[in-house]
Design an enzyme around this catalytic site. Sequence first.
Site, PDB file in Angstrom:
ATOM      1  N   ARG A  84       0.871  -1.181   0.000  1.00  0.00           N
ATOM      2  CA  ARG A  84       0.000   0.000   0.000  1.00  0.00           C
ATOM      3  C   ARG A  84       0.901   1.223   0.000  1.00  0.00           C
ATOM      4  O   ARG A  84       1.719   1.409   0.909  1.00  0.00           O
ATOM      5  CB  ARG A  84      -0.937   0.000   1.209  1.00  0.00           C
ATOM      6  CG  ARG A  84      -1.916   1.186   1.276  1.00  0.00           C
ATOM      7  CD  ARG A  84      -2.908   0.951   2.416  1.00  0.00           C
ATOM      8  NE  ARG A  84      -3.878   2.029   2.586  1.00  0.00           N
ATOM      9  CZ  ARG A  84      -3.799   2.956   3.540  1.00  0.00           C
ATOM     10  NH1 ARG A  84      -2.800   2.933   4.415  1.00  0.00           N
ATOM     11  NH2 ARG A  84      -4.730   3.883   3.655  1.00  0.00           N
ATOM     12  N   ASN A 161      -7.028   8.160   2.788  1.00  0.00           N
ATOM     13  CA  ASN A 161      -6.638   7.549   4.054  1.00  0.00           C
ATOM     14  C   ASN A 161      -7.420   8.140   5.221  1.00  0.00           C
ATOM     15  O   ASN A 161      -7.543   9.361   5.350  1.00  0.00           O
ATOM     16  CB  ASN A 161      -5.140   7.778   4.294  1.00  0.00           C
ATOM     17  CG  ASN A 161      -4.657   7.132   5.580  1.00  0.00           C
ATOM     18  OD1 ASN A 161      -4.608   5.913   5.676  1.00  0.00           O
ATOM     19  ND2 ASN A 161      -4.302   7.942   6.568  1.00  0.00           N
ATOM     20  N   GLU A 162      -8.005   7.291   6.053  1.00  0.00           N
ATOM     21  CA  GLU A 162      -8.661   7.674   7.305  1.00  0.00           C
ATOM     22  C   GLU A 162      -9.402   9.005   7.148  1.00  0.00           C
ATOM     23  O   GLU A 162      -9.101   9.992   7.831  1.00  0.00           O
ATOM     24  CB  GLU A 162      -7.631   7.748   8.432  1.00  0.00           C
ATOM     25  CG  GLU A 162      -6.915   6.422   8.625  1.00  0.00           C
ATOM     26  CD  GLU A 162      -5.836   6.459   9.690  1.00  0.00           C
ATOM     27  OE1 GLU A 162      -5.628   7.534  10.300  1.00  0.00           O
ATOM     28  OE2 GLU A 162      -5.188   5.414   9.915  1.00  0.00           O
ATOM     29  N   HIS A 228      -8.697   0.072  10.001  1.00  0.00           N
ATOM     30  CA  HIS A 228      -7.354   0.222  10.563  1.00  0.00           C
ATOM     31  C   HIS A 228      -7.401  -0.160  12.031  1.00  0.00           C
ATOM     32  O   HIS A 228      -8.265   0.331  12.773  1.00  0.00           O
ATOM     33  CB  HIS A 228      -6.855   1.657  10.395  1.00  0.00           C
ATOM     34  CG  HIS A 228      -6.612   2.034   8.958  1.00  0.00           C
ATOM     35  ND1 HIS A 228      -6.082   3.251   8.586  1.00  0.00           N
ATOM     36  CD2 HIS A 228      -6.822   1.345   7.811  1.00  0.00           C
ATOM     37  CE1 HIS A 228      -5.972   3.294   7.268  1.00  0.00           C
ATOM     38  NE2 HIS A 228      -6.433   2.148   6.774  1.00  0.00           N
ATOM     39  N   TYR A 230      -5.518  -0.319  15.547  1.00  0.00           N
ATOM     40  CA  TYR A 230      -4.456   0.052  16.473  1.00  0.00           C
ATOM     41  C   TYR A 230      -4.969  -0.171  17.897  1.00  0.00           C
ATOM     42  O   TYR A 230      -5.616  -1.181  18.162  1.00  0.00           O
ATOM     43  CB  TYR A 230      -4.001   1.493  16.210  1.00  0.00           C
ATOM     44  CG  TYR A 230      -3.276   1.652  14.879  1.00  0.00           C
ATOM     45  CD1 TYR A 230      -1.925   1.344  14.759  1.00  0.00           C
ATOM     46  CD2 TYR A 230      -3.959   2.091  13.744  1.00  0.00           C
ATOM     47  CE1 TYR A 230      -1.264   1.471  13.543  1.00  0.00           C
ATOM     48  CE2 TYR A 230      -3.307   2.224  12.523  1.00  0.00           C
ATOM     49  CZ  TYR A 230      -1.954   1.908  12.427  1.00  0.00           C
ATOM     50  OH  TYR A 230      -1.307   2.021  11.221  1.00  0.00           O
ATOM     51  N   GLU A 257      -4.474  -1.141   7.655  1.00  0.00           N
ATOM     52  CA  GLU A 257      -3.325  -0.771   8.475  1.00  0.00           C
ATOM     53  C   GLU A 257      -3.510  -1.443   9.825  1.00  0.00           C
ATOM     54  O   GLU A 257      -4.634  -1.616  10.293  1.00  0.00           O
ATOM     55  CB  GLU A 257      -3.241   0.739   8.728  1.00  0.00           C
ATOM     56  CG  GLU A 257      -2.786   1.596   7.593  1.00  0.00           C
ATOM     57  CD  GLU A 257      -2.626   3.061   8.029  1.00  0.00           C
ATOM     58  OE1 GLU A 257      -2.474   3.323   9.245  1.00  0.00           O
ATOM     59  OE2 GLU A 257      -2.660   3.931   7.145  1.00  0.00           O
ATOM     60  N   TRP A 287       1.457  -1.572   9.083  1.00  0.00           N
ATOM     61  CA  TRP A 287       2.092  -0.253   9.062  1.00  0.00           C
ATOM     62  C   TRP A 287       3.382  -0.350   9.858  1.00  0.00           C
ATOM     63  O   TRP A 287       3.361  -0.753  11.005  1.00  0.00           O
ATOM     64  CB  TRP A 287       1.174   0.790   9.694  1.00  0.00           C
ATOM     65  CG  TRP A 287       1.751   2.168   9.516  1.00  0.00           C
ATOM     66  CD1 TRP A 287       2.677   2.776  10.308  1.00  0.00           C
ATOM     67  CD2 TRP A 287       1.452   3.084   8.450  1.00  0.00           C
ATOM     68  NE1 TRP A 287       2.984   4.011   9.812  1.00  0.00           N
ATOM     69  CE2 TRP A 287       2.253   4.232   8.672  1.00  0.00           C
ATOM     70  CE3 TRP A 287       0.620   3.049   7.345  1.00  0.00           C
ATOM     71  CZ2 TRP A 287       2.224   5.341   7.821  1.00  0.00           C
ATOM     72  CZ3 TRP A 287       0.588   4.142   6.507  1.00  0.00           C
ATOM     73  CH2 TRP A 287       1.378   5.283   6.749  1.00  0.00           C
TER      74      TRP A 287
END
Length: 541
Positions: A84, A161-162, A228, A230, A257, A287
């Site tokens: 990516r 992105n986001e 994503h 996290y 991610e 990531w």
Amino acid sequence: MVTLLARLAALVGLVLLGALCPGTAQAAQEPGTQATGLHISNGRLVEGNGNDFVMRGVNHAHTWYPNELGSLADIKAQGANTVRVVLADGHRWTANSASDVANVIAQCKANRLICVLEVHDTTGYGEDTAAGTLDQAADYWIGLKSVLAGQEDYIVINIGNEPWGNTDPAGWTAPTIAAIQKLRNAGFQHTIMVDAPNWGQDWQQVMRTNAQAVYAADTTGNLIFSIHMYSVFDTAAEITDYLNAFVNAELPILIGEFGGPADQWGDPDEDTMMATAEQLDIGYLAWSWSGNTDPILDLVLNFDPAQMTSWGKRIFNGVNGIAQTAKEATVFGGGSGDTQAPTAPGTPTASAVTATSAQLSWTASTDNVGVAGYDVVRVSGGTETTVAAATGNLVTVTGLTANTAYSFAVYARDAAGNRSARSAAVSVTTTATPAGSCSVGYRVVGDWPGGFQGEIALRNTGTAAVTGWKLGFAFADGQTVSNMWGGTAAQSGGAVTVTPASYTNTIPAGGSVTVGFIGTKGTANTAPAAFTLNGASCVNG
């Protein structure tokens, strides 16, 4: 992602996913028109020939490091099938030109990597005042149509992105639909990827709740959702619940991610992310390769594959990692009728055996096409457990227990998924951890009625590095650990066992690592009286 801290600063005070929004994605309806090249079929990403394609790869920060495009060859060499690539549309960072994007695509193809192209300027829109809109990102893609057309077999367009922060994330839905339709009206037939709001983590479940409406707005049905993961995703239940909701509804999804190292907001459960992705046959993209402002999430340091971090070793060579699970896209010739398995690897030889790790090497296998990688298994009677994977014939197995006997063997596999016979096994007994080869400093950083913050500094006073450690201690006054960073705590009664996070996994000789935690307490809060490292006593102080 710009920096780890910038992203996670927006997540202070978040609560668990399930408590916020129990909404579940509803079953997708397959539109009648299919796109060319990579497309969606029955909720899955497939190639133009109808073969499943499961992304296994990493993110690469190209727009900030335009001279590091040679990293694509290094990423491929670690076994990835997808990269990516971070681009900019000119709103926040200098726009990547059409010629530059064409070169990125050419380099992805030359290195036999599927390429996900994303605009990063949209990151945190609505909360970050510097962020651009999805509509601006869509215009950027339209301006690149001449270099993107005809590449449908090789690229996926990740619109932005986001593209929404934590401020009014419900506002994400309409602009996302509008951007998708703008690209379709401009004639794009590529797979389109859309990121979630809440800085990509969808902790308020907006993408999950509205996924069916967004999917239905794409007349080609050629749309995939990207979550994503996290520190919001720090429990197995949150991860499996979210991913299964999409898969069960036949709504395409991947982990676009994710991170593993802990931070002050939580410790992402990367093991469950990777295991669930493998179980569900959905993609993941870690990531990131290199170049983070805070290198905690660098897979390699300084863009040098010889400087692979513990995070990189986990992603590439760990269980359910890239080396073990990635399969090259058939558009590059992989999976072309190869049915011949590699020869069995040679019997592994053990060296550099410590209390918690052992290095294994073996004679390489041969194959009619080429060996793609090796799987190392622990053998116990009739049971096998995969403990590591590698692209070459050398690996270090970590997380072992001191003074314990193990048996290890190796399989080889090729790009078509053919697996060799198992090698003969080697017996390895880890060394004992000498008493007194560690010291522990324990302190209370702060406390309040019913709770406190603690810190544990674990120092290796021995002459060899300690990898994959296990720290033990006991609370005397009914204290409990409720959240930890730098490690993972398991508690039974007063007894607590701590295992490391990826970035604290190795303690060099003479070095130390620090673990912090939030705990609950009653009136008394006596410090633990004794600590053990891998079962051996440590000096207290």
